[in-house]
Design an enzyme around this catalytic site. Structure first.
Site, PDB file in Angstrom:
ATOM      1  N   LEU A 514       0.829  -1.213   0.000  1.00 43.12           N
ATOM      2  CA  LEU A 514       0.000   0.000   0.000  1.00 43.12           C
ATOM      3  C   LEU A 514       0.857   1.253   0.000  1.00 43.12           C
ATOM      4  CD1 LEU A 514      -2.728  -0.978   2.608  1.00 43.12           C
ATOM      5  CD2 LEU A 514      -3.057  -0.700   0.156  1.00 43.12           C
ATOM      6  N   GLY A 515       2.003   1.144   0.620  1.00 44.73           N
ATOM      7  CA  GLY A 515       2.864   2.316   0.670  1.00 44.73           C
ATOM      8  C   GLY A 515       4.099   2.054   1.485  1.00 44.73           C
ATOM      9  N   GLY A 517       6.677   3.993   4.278  1.00 45.66           N
ATOM     10  CA  GLY A 517       6.846   5.166   5.140  1.00 45.66           C
ATOM     11  C   GLY A 517       8.229   5.202   5.729  1.00 45.66           C
ATOM     12  N   ALA A 518       8.409   6.122   6.662  1.00 55.96           N
ATOM     13  CA  ALA A 518       9.707   6.289   7.282  1.00 55.96           C
ATOM     14  C   ALA A 518      10.083   5.050   8.090  1.00 55.96           C
ATOM     15  CB  ALA A 518       9.680   7.514   8.183  1.00 55.96           C
ATOM     16  N   GLY A 520       8.669   1.823   7.703  1.00 54.59           N
ATOM     17  CA  GLY A 520       8.525   0.501   7.120  1.00 54.59           C
ATOM     18  C   GLY A 520       7.549   0.497   5.964  1.00 54.59           C
ATOM     19  N   ASP A 633       5.854  13.217  13.657  1.00 50.58           N
ATOM     20  CA  ASP A 633       5.903  13.122  12.193  1.00 50.58           C
ATOM     21  C   ASP A 633       4.529  13.413  11.594  1.00 50.58           C
ATOM     22  OD1 ASP A 633       7.094  12.823   9.757  1.00 50.58           O
ATOM     23  OD2 ASP A 633       7.115  10.640   9.781  1.00 50.58           O
TER      24      ASP A 633
END
Ligand SMILES: *[C@@H]1O[C@H](CO)[C@@H](O)[C@H](O)[C@H]1NC(C)=O
Ligand SMILES: *[C@@H]1O[C@H](CO)[C@@H](O)[C@H](O)[C@H]1NC(C)=O
Ligand SMILES: *[C@@H]1O[C@H](CO)[C@@H](O)[C@H](O)[C@H]1NC(C)=O
Ligand SMILES: *[C@@H]1O[C@H](CO)[C@@H](O)[C@H](O)[C@H]1NC(C)=O
Ligand SMILES: *[C@@H]1O[C@H](CO)[C@@H](O)[C@H](O)[C@H]1NC(C)=O
Ligand SMILES: *[C@@H]1O[C@H](CO)[C@@H](O)[C@H](O)[C@H]1NC(C)=O
Ligand SMILES: *[C@@H]1O[C@H](CO)[C@@H](O)[C@H](O)[C@H]1NC(C)=O
Ligand SMILES: *[C@@H]1O[C@H](CO)[C@@H](O)[C@H](O)[C@H]1NC(C)=O
Length: 789
Positions: A514-515, A517-518, A520, A633
């Site tokens: 799905l994506g 990030g910082a 994982g 964040d």
């Protein structure tokens, strides 16, 4: 016609002066050697120790080094009179240079200052190389090209002084000096505006009426009006076609044996001075722009005010404030007590340790964030005490104008019944002895007795009612308590522990990403049997030690439960693997919603709803949980969209690193959203999230990224552009064609700008932000003059 006449007049009048000057020169006997310098040729040089200046033909003016403290500055000064007077300084803001410096008109036609160690500073910057230089008897220093045209002149680059024959053209400004002994740029300016007005302002203000304190009232008289200065002390404005449209001084002063100069003083006043060469040998003031020395705005700095004492301006600090820097009013005054954070509570307002002090006949910059119609001063005091944002108020004729710090341009002005009310820290009650404040002494004895009686009565009444109400409230109290404890306990909501094998099945062996990030990568999954879609996050750089700590943290995260937070459903600890299972958000992230090129962003109201949702989520993390969670964040990629907006990845900063209350060694968060304190190795507080939220709020308002180099340069950095637009009253530009209520838009922009001020203590709490977004708290002006990095 008029112009020509006055020109002829000038020449006629100037002749006797020149004759006189030549006479002075002749008598003084210093001339013979110096005259050769009236045309300075290439290769000539000056040094403070030997030949320090090039005089004008008559010797009255000179260009070169003059002493300032232990060092030297380069400039034009009156050298032929007893009282040496500086009329122009090159690089006035640079520190004085040492004695081993030389000033050189190089053989290739540049005018430079050479330091002993080989450094070179350019003094003038003409577009072509110079062929010669000269100093005129009117005090102008010129550079010429081989054909004799003037290519640069000090008259065209004025500092704080105009001399007869010099002109201030449209767009040009004079800046005051810091003091009589320091030629650096001070705090006042005089501008010849393109709209035809000659106006004085404090420095670093927009050219708009609220900041001006002297004007020639000639706006709209042509875009090329100039200020002109004749030999007889006549100062006047000429319009484009050469008509005299306004006399500033009447002129016609004695011409013989007098010198004139027009200077903006370090106190902000404009003055025409004359120097009588024959008689008393000193400068005397012929004209000044005002008699009221408190007129110049900003004379007393922030939170200071000006009071006339025997025609002299005297600066003082507002009650409860002290000078920030001793002897330096420019730096202004600061509170002499530490202001508590806002004490406003939803269920009633606690006025905190404040009282209101009053100063009569006070004025300051009228920039209230809220104006109330109130009957009297006492009501205004009360209104300010009960408003967390209010730091001072002006009460005039039924109007109570609430303002925030800093207060600018304060002064005592006897026109009109105005009361200034300033919120100051109340004296602490455990202090021994009488409080020094005079106001308290004024409290009359009878009032004191009556109020004490009333207080006693009140306490008894309170005690009685307390006992009666107690029983009824017990139930409600329990209910509230259990609500608070939801954050801490509740086994049903605890996240479930999965095995790695289970999660492999759930995600079909991590098939659909799905994506990233910082922390994982996130995969889509489905829990068998319940058909529940989930998002599984695989952490790739887990820092905190041990399995036990991980479990503890996850439990904490799992227990935070709020409508605007993404739910943590489960986790997995398996050897080195750490995974988290979240509820799945069907509509992607806020970044997709705002910055997508394909889809139209949501309309204004919906966007403000999203902003409020996020603020609610952050508020919960900051203030309603058992132990505060700082997100670290906040950014659109971490806001996921479902029916409303939900914050994801909260708690991970803690999970991934050491204790949040300590100073972080490495910067967390994402560039552009990161508060300045991260870079300064200061402790990170909840205000860091407020900063990130502010940046994101501006993005939500404008539907664009905070940095976008595809846009024109001045729009590329959103926070700078937003501030520009706000300061110029052009907030509408920020939303383009979208139709948005101007006041609503302005409030939202103000909140955003306030959240991103550099000093974390000045940022509002997220609670305040939420109240302001919801419209239940007035939005104050953002703090002005925030230094920009
Ligand atoms: C020039 O003078 C300054 C101050 O007097 C001194 O610090 C510096 O060393 C000198 N430079 C040279 C090259 O003599
Ligand atoms: C100085 O230079 C100007 C312009 O080049 C010239 O007109 C003038 O005669 C020169 N004066 C002297 C004394 O050389
Ligand atoms: C200059 O002022 C004169 C007299 O007031 C007026 O007639 C003329 O139109 C003005 N010129 C311009 C360009 O405004
Ligand atoms: C403005 O006025 C100055 C002098 O009066 C003249 O030299 C200049 O050409 C004018 N500029 C314009 C744009 O009219
Ligand atoms: C300005 O003063 C001069 C005399 O110095 C006078 O002739 C002229 O009419 C005055 N002009 C205006 C616009 O007041
Ligand atoms: C200098 O003399 C002039 C004329 O005599 C007078 O107006 C002025 O006040 C005197 N200034 C001082 C400082 O004495
Ligand atoms: C702050 O200033 C006020 C006077 O303006 C004074 O009464 C008060 O004692 C001062 N407080 C402190 C802590 O210095
Ligand atoms: C006074 O304070 C201002 C503003 O902080 C500063 O720029 C200036 O240098 C200070 N002046 C002196 C003489 O210290």
């Amino acid at each position: 016609m008029n112009g020509k006449q006055s020109l002829r007049f000038n020449i006629a009048m100037a002749t006797p002066t020149l004759c006189f000057l030549l006479l002075v020169l002749f008598v003084s006997g210093a001339g013979a050697q110096q005259i050769k310098y009236s045309n300075i040729s290439l290769g000539s040089s000056l040094s403070p120790a030997t030949y320090s200046s090039w005089p004008s033909p008559s010797g009255i003016y000179a260009f070169g080094f003059y002493q300032l403290g232990q060092g030297y500055e380069v400039g034009v000064f009156l050298s032929g009179i007893q009282q040496r007077t500086i009329v122009w300084t090159a690089h006035r803001d640079d520190p004085p240079v040492p004695e081993n410096t030389t000033l050189l008109l190089t053989t290739d036609g540049r005018l430079v200052l050479n330091s002993a160690d080989g450094g070179e500073t350019s003094i003038a910057d003409p577009i072509e190389s110079a062929f010669s230089a000269s100093v005129t008897d009117s005090g102008n220093f010129l550079l010429r090209n081989p054909s004799g045209d003037i290519i640069w002149e000090s008259f065209n680059n004025p500092t704080d002084t105009l001399l007869p024959g010099q002109r201030l053209s449209a767009g040009q400004e004079l800046f005051s000096s810091i003091s009589a002994t320091n030629p650096s740029t001070g705090i006042f300016r005089l501008k010849m505006q393109h709209d035809g007005n000659l106006i004085q302002y404090p420095v670093q203000t927009p050219d708009t009426a609220p900041y001006s304190y002297f004007t020639s009232w000639t706006d709209g008289r042509g875009d090329n009006v100039s200020l002109n200065f004749d030999q007889d002390g006549h100062l006047y404005l000429l319009n484009t076609t050469g008509f005299n449209i306004r006399n500033i001084t009447t002129g016609g002063y004695p011409l013989e044996d007098s010198l004139y100069r027009f200077t903006i003083g370090s106190d902000g006043l404009l003055r025409l001075y004359s120097y009588d060469l024959k008689q008393n040998n000193s400068w005397s003031v012929r004209w000044s722009s005002t008699n009221d020395k408190c007129d110049p705005k900003g004379l007393c700095g922030f939170n200071g005010f000006c009071d006339l004492d025997n025609q002299e301006a005297e600066c003082r600090c507002l009650p409860g404030f002290d000078l920030v820097q001793r002897g330096n009013w420019t730096a202004g005054c600061g509170r002499n007590f530490t202001a508590d954070d806002c004490k406003s509570e939803q269920d009633g307002i606690i006025t905190g340790n404040y009282v209101m002090e009053s100063v009569d006949s006070m004025q300051w910059e009228d920039d209230p964030y809220s104006v109330l119609e109130l009957a009297n001063k006492e009501a205004c005091e009360k209104a300010c005490l009960e408003d967390c944002n209010c730091e001072a108020a002006l009460f005039t004729a039924g109007k109570c104008s609430k303002q925030r710090l800093p207060l600018r341009y304060g002064r005592i002005a006897s026109n009109g019944p105005t009361s200034a009310l300033i919120k100051v820290g109340a004296p602490s009650t455990d202090e021994n002895g009488p409080t020094p404040r005079e106001k308290t002494k004024e409290v009359r004895m009878d009032i004191l007795i009556v109020s004490m009686l009333l207080a006693c009565f009140g306490i008894i009444l309170l005690a009685l009612s307390g006992i009666i109400i107690h029983r009824n409230r017990l139930w409600e109290y329990r209910r509230i308590r259990s609500k608070v404890e939801n954050c801490g306990f509740g086994e049903l909501m605890a996240p479930r522990c999965f095995t790695l094998a289970e999660l492999k099945t759930v995600t079909d062996n991590f098939k659909e990403e799905l994506g990233r990030g910082a922390f994982g990568t996130v995969y889509k999954g489905m829990i068998w049997g319940s058909d529940k879609v989930v998002a599984v996050k695989r952490l790739d750089k887990y820092l905190a030690e041990g399995e036990k700590e991980f479990r503890t943290e996850v439990e904490v995260i799992g227990r935070t439960h709020h409508r605007n937070l993404v739910r943590l459903l489960g986790y997995c600890v398996d050897g080195p693997h750490r995974l988290l299972v979240y509820e799945y958000m069907s509509n992607g992230s806020l970044a997709g919603v705002l910055f997508s090129r394909e889809k139209q962003p949501p309309p204004w109201n919906e966007r403000m709803g999203i902003a409020q949702d996020i603020a609610r989520g952050i508020h919960y993390l900051h203030e309603e949980c058992e132990s505060q969670i700082i997100h670290c964040d906040i950014k659109p990629q971490n806001i996921l969209m479902d029916k409303g907006a939900k914050i994801s990845d909260f708690g991970l900063a803690k999970l991934m690193g050491p204790d949040q209350t300590k100073t972080f060694t490495g910067i967390r968060g994402t560039r552009g959203y990161v508060a300045p304190e991260w870079h300064q190795k200061q402790p990170i507080t909840a205000k860091a999230d407020v900063y990130s939220f502010g940046v994101m709020l501006l993005e939500i308002i404008c539907c664009r990224k905070n940095v976008d180099w595809n846009l024109p340069e001045k729009e590329a950095i959103l926070e700078e552009w937003a501030r520009d637009c706000f300061e110029n009253g052009e907030v509408q530009k920020l939303v383009g064609d979208e139709v948005v209520d101007k006041r609503e838009l302005e409030s939202a922009v103000k909140i955003g700008l306030w959240c991103i001020v550099d000093d974390p203590t000045l940022r509002p709490s997220v609670k305040k932000v939420l109240l302001m977004l919801e419209g239940s708290l007035d939005v104050p002006i953002p703090l002005p003059l925030q230094p920009f990095l």
